[in-house]
Design an enzyme around this catalytic site. Structure first.
Site, PDB file in Angstrom:
ATOM      1  N   GLU A 138       0.833  -1.209   0.000  1.00 34.17           N
ATOM      2  CA  GLU A 138       0.000   0.000   0.000  1.00 34.17           C
ATOM      3  C   GLU A 138       0.864   1.253   0.000  1.00 34.17           C
ATOM      4  O   GLU A 138       0.564   2.227  -0.700  1.00 34.17           O
ATOM      5  CB  GLU A 138      -0.933   0.003   1.220  1.00 34.17           C
ATOM      6  CG  GLU A 138      -1.861   1.209   1.234  1.00 34.17           C
ATOM      7  CD  GLU A 138      -2.694   1.316   2.488  1.00 34.17           C
ATOM      8  OE1 GLU A 138      -2.970   2.460   2.913  1.00 34.17           O
ATOM      9  OE2 GLU A 138      -3.072   0.269   3.064  1.00 34.17           O
ATOM     10  N   CYS A 207      -8.625   3.084   7.966  1.00 34.48           N
ATOM     11  CA  CYS A 207      -9.957   2.681   7.516  1.00 34.48           C
ATOM     12  C   CYS A 207     -10.829   2.226   8.681  1.00 34.48           C
ATOM     13  O   CYS A 207     -10.345   1.874   9.760  1.00 34.48           O
ATOM     14  CB  CYS A 207      -9.849   1.599   6.442  1.00 34.48           C
ATOM     15  SG  CYS A 207      -9.581  -0.053   7.064  1.00 34.48           S
ATOM     16  N   SER A 235       0.371  -9.559   6.688  1.00 34.62           N
ATOM     17  CA  SER A 235      -0.819  -8.697   6.763  1.00 34.62           C
ATOM     18  C   SER A 235      -0.589  -7.605   7.797  1.00 34.62           C
ATOM     19  O   SER A 235      -0.496  -7.885   8.997  1.00 34.62           O
ATOM     20  CB  SER A 235      -2.051  -9.531   7.131  1.00 34.62           C
ATOM     21  OG  SER A 235      -3.116  -8.699   7.538  1.00 34.62           O
ATOM     22  N   ASN A 237      -2.594  -5.193   8.907  1.00 32.06           N
ATOM     23  CA  ASN A 237      -3.653  -4.978   9.901  1.00 32.06           C
ATOM     24  C   ASN A 237      -3.694  -6.114  10.917  1.00 32.06           C
ATOM     25  O   ASN A 237      -4.026  -5.902  12.078  1.00 32.06           O
ATOM     26  CB  ASN A 237      -5.004  -4.760   9.216  1.00 32.06           C
ATOM     27  CG  ASN A 237      -5.610  -6.028   8.662  1.00 32.06           C
ATOM     28  OD1 ASN A 237      -6.261  -6.781   9.373  1.00 32.06           O
ATOM     29  ND2 ASN A 237      -5.400  -6.282   7.375  1.00 32.06           N
TER      30      ASN A 237
END
Length: 322
Positions: A138, A207, A235, A237
């Site tokens: 990202e 988010c 990952s 998150n």
């Protein structure tokens, strides 16, 4: 013949975090791959893991998805090429266009929001600071929205003291969407102290799914002997959920599935918290709970931090009317 009665299983109370698991952006990305396979037939190429979960990736491979890291690995083909939920640099989109590839962008709309914010700030002449982790897809995609050197990455509070700009009155910041809420607030507060005129997002970049999952873990962690976060090591998150649980007082482990349960660690507990990262499917949570049910007499209580009803439309190339 006599049979010895089985010893009773010890009790275990499981506090199940809600919300957990798939977020709207992940659902959209997975649906995009499945819909593309149904519409165009296999193979469908996917640049980078569509979401960071091995189980999901392997399931999509079985249906006809071929995962690549770079477009150079994609042959000249009429088959679609899907960009992952994490987003891509503009150079990747340009490369796909140059090769006349059928590119379908499954970037999470909340990541796209950050891309647009960064570009708007840059067009207004501001230096853009990005709070995030180096090398994460990202972050690579967000930095790739602007020319090389236009975005300054800020990974920690400690890095802020070394920042120097010719015009400190013309700065703006955006953040990676999957950061720890507490970490990002600490970094943003330090940025604001250092550069009082810095401009932030109109609405929080982190988010809703990251925020809600961390809030549930914060509620559960002080009440349990240990926390399991279901998710993949790559990952972001999911890793942040593990960190949040530990900061809130519970030993935490990130597990990809029941095979990774270390019974030396989890064999003598009375309470357990379970959550799942935004890219982890519920079936993996259920398998881990089944593993504990084989050893314990479990009771399950759901602890809810928020109700989620967010959904995103598919990329336009895959909508029913497209």
């Amino acid at each position: 013949m006599t049979f010895e009665p089985r010893p009773p299983k010890p009790p275990l109370k499981i506090l199940l975090c809600s919300p957990r698991g798939f977020c709207a952006g992940v659902v959209r990305a997975i649906d995009a791959v499945e819909r593309a396979i149904a519409k165009f037939g296999p193979p469908v190429y996917v640049r980078h893991e569509i979401v960071h979960n091995r189980y999901v990736v392997e399931a999509l491979k079985a249906k006809g998805a071929i995962f690549v890291e770079e477009l150079e690995e994609v042959p000249d083909t009429q088959a679609p090429v899907i960009f992952s939920a994490h987003g891509v640099a503009k150079s990747v989109s340009a490369q796909a266009e140059e090769r006349s590839l059928l590119a379908i962008d499954a970037t999470c709309p909340l990541v796209t929001k950050v891309h647009r914010e960064a570009e708007i700030h840059w067009k207004r002449g501001r230096t853009v600071l990005l709070v995030g982790h180096a090398g994460h897809p990202e972050v690579v995609g967000t930095m790739g929205q602007l020319p090389p050197g236009a975005v300054v990455l800020v990974e920690s509070v400690g890095a802020i003291a070394d920042l120097a700009f010719g015009d400190e009155s013309n700065l703006a910041y955006v953040t990676q969407t999957t950061l720890s809420i507490d970490d990002s607030q600490e970094i943003v507060a330090a940025l604001t102290r250092r550069f009082p005129q810095i401009v932030g997002p109109h609405k929080e970049d982190i988010c809703y799914a990251t925020t809600n999952r961390q809030a549930a873990v914060k509620q559960v962690a002080p009440q349990v002997d240990a926390v399991i976060v279901v998710g993949s090591p790559n990952s972001s998150n999911s890793q942040r959920l593990r960190e949040v649980a530990e900061r809130a007082g519970a030993p935490a482990r990130l597990l990809q599935g029941r095979a990774e349960i270390d019974w030396d660690l989890f064999g003598s507990i009375a309470t357990l918290g379970i959550t799942a990262g935004a890219s982890a499917p519920e079936v993996l949570v259920e398998e881990i709970m089944d593993a504990f049910a084989e050893r314990y007499e479990i009771t399950v209580e759901t602890v809810s931090a928020a109700d989620e009803d967010v959904s995103f439309p598919l990329p336009k190339e895959l909508r029913a009317h497209a």
